[in-house]
Write a protein that holds these residues in place. Sequence first.
Motif, mmCIF file in Angstrom:
data_model
loop_
_atom_site.group_PDB
_atom_site.id
_atom_site.type_symbol
_atom_site.label_atom_id
_atom_site.label_comp_id
_atom_site.label_asym_id
_atom_site.label_seq_id
_atom_site.Cartn_x
_atom_site.Cartn_y
_atom_site.Cartn_z
ATOM 1 N N LEU A 104 67.812 -46.963 -72.485
ATOM 2 C CA LEU A 104 67.121 -45.996 -71.627
ATOM 3 C C LEU A 104 67.464 -46.242 -70.160
ATOM 4 C CD1 LEU A 104 63.596 -45.625 -73.216
ATOM 5 C CD2 LEU A 104 65.064 -43.751 -72.491
ATOM 6 N N GLY A 107 71.063 -45.132 -69.600
ATOM 7 C CA GLY A 107 71.131 -43.671 -69.632
ATOM 8 C C GLY A 107 70.518 -43.043 -68.400
ATOM 9 N N ASN A 108 69.402 -43.583 -67.946
ATOM 10 C CA ASN A 108 68.769 -43.063 -66.738
ATOM 11 C C ASN A 108 69.666 -43.259 -65.520
ATOM 12 O OD1 ASN A 108 65.902 -41.934 -66.883
ATOM 13 N ND2 ASN A 108 65.847 -43.608 -68.350
ATOM 14 N N TYR A 111 72.422 -40.712 -65.755
ATOM 15 C CA TYR A 111 71.872 -39.385 -65.483
ATOM 16 C C TYR A 111 71.746 -39.172 -63.973
ATOM 17 C CZ TYR A 111 68.739 -35.358 -66.014
ATOM 18 O OH TYR A 111 68.166 -34.106 -65.957
ATOM 19 N N PHE A 119 66.041 -38.392 -64.518
ATOM 20 C CA PHE A 119 65.743 -37.745 -65.795
ATOM 21 C C PHE A 119 64.260 -37.420 -65.831
ATOM 22 C CE2 PHE A 119 64.553 -38.435 -70.370
ATOM 23 C CZ PHE A 119 65.156 -37.303 -70.873
ATOM 24 N N VAL A 121 61.243 -35.675 -68.082
ATOM 25 C CA VAL A 121 60.817 -35.191 -69.382
ATOM 26 C C VAL A 121 59.312 -35.403 -69.481
ATOM 27 C CG1 VAL A 121 61.199 -37.378 -70.613
ATOM 28 C CG2 VAL A 121 61.347 -35.227 -71.867
ATOM 29 N N MET A 131 62.441 -40.471 -76.404
ATOM 30 C CA MET A 131 62.899 -40.272 -75.032
ATOM 31 C C MET A 131 64.397 -40.551 -74.925
ATOM 32 S SD MET A 131 60.194 -39.468 -73.239
ATOM 33 C CE MET A 131 60.327 -40.101 -71.596
ATOM 34 N N LEU A 135 67.270 -37.969 -73.766
ATOM 35 C CA LEU A 135 68.132 -38.324 -72.641
ATOM 36 C C LEU A 135 69.601 -38.226 -73.030
ATOM 37 C CD1 LEU A 135 68.728 -39.553 -69.833
ATOM 38 C CD2 LEU A 135 68.252 -41.791 -70.819
ATOM 39 N N GLU A 136 69.949 -38.827 -74.153
ATOM 40 C CA GLU A 136 71.346 -38.812 -74.591
ATOM 41 C C GLU A 136 71.820 -37.402 -74.940
ATOM 42 O OE1 GLU A 136 71.378 -41.896 -77.592
ATOM 43 O OE2 GLU A 136 71.750 -43.450 -76.087
ATOM 44 N N ARG A 138 70.851 -34.701 -73.426
ATOM 45 C CA ARG A 138 70.975 -33.927 -72.186
ATOM 46 C C ARG A 138 72.092 -34.418 -71.265
ATOM 47 N NH1 ARG A 138 64.818 -33.385 -70.223
ATOM 48 N NH2 ARG A 138 65.875 -33.021 -68.235
ATOM 49 N N LEU A 139 72.566 -35.622 -71.438
ATOM 50 C CA LEU A 139 73.605 -36.168 -70.562
ATOM 51 C C LEU A 139 74.886 -35.329 -70.505
ATOM 52 C CD1 LEU A 139 73.408 -40.058 -70.840
ATOM 53 C CD2 LEU A 139 73.473 -38.711 -68.741
ATOM 54 N N GLU A 146 70.866 -28.901 -66.402
ATOM 55 C CA GLU A 146 69.876 -29.970 -66.268
ATOM 56 C C GLU A 146 68.816 -29.664 -65.238
ATOM 57 O OE1 GLU A 146 68.647 -32.682 -68.031
ATOM 58 O OE2 GLU A 146 69.875 -31.400 -69.277
#
Length: 166
Positions: A104, A107-108, A111, A119, A121, A131, A135-136, A138-139, A146
């Motif tokens: 996470l 990924g954040n 992002y 990010f 959500v 979550m 996230l993955e 939407r990347l 986005e």
Amino acid sequence: MSLKELNLAPHEQAYDLFQSCCAAPGWIQGMIDGRPYASRDDMIDHCQSLWPTLSEADWLAAFEAHPKIGDVNSLRAKYANTKALASGEQAGAKSAPDEILARLKTGNDQYLEKFGFIFIVCATGKSAMEMLTLLEARLPNTRQEELKNAAKEQAKITELRLEKLV
């Protein structure tokens, strides 16, 4: 706070109250200008009518007001709170493993670097794994996609906060 108190609040107080729900300046002013509200439903309807009128700058201001997910300890604290709120829905859920929290965080960071904002959500009732999956997914999107996705999530978050306000 009652709806009557919100309707009668002086401008500065109303500004602070609405800002605690969403930091988008256009939305805050729109909510102040929309007073008095006849009911909670009227207030939520007005809130929803403001979303299409906001500029990108408004949305970015709203996103900026959210804390950026940083280190593993802050992630663990965030999801511990989410689990407590959703304990009836997710009975027996265990703490998120460090590997999920590390993914996470990574990924954040990706992002933020790609899109220029964090990010967003609506986390209510979602596990850390849910979550991460969101996230993955939407990347790969474009920044414009986005911005729209984050705006929709911001709207959900704001409406929940507004309902809690009164």
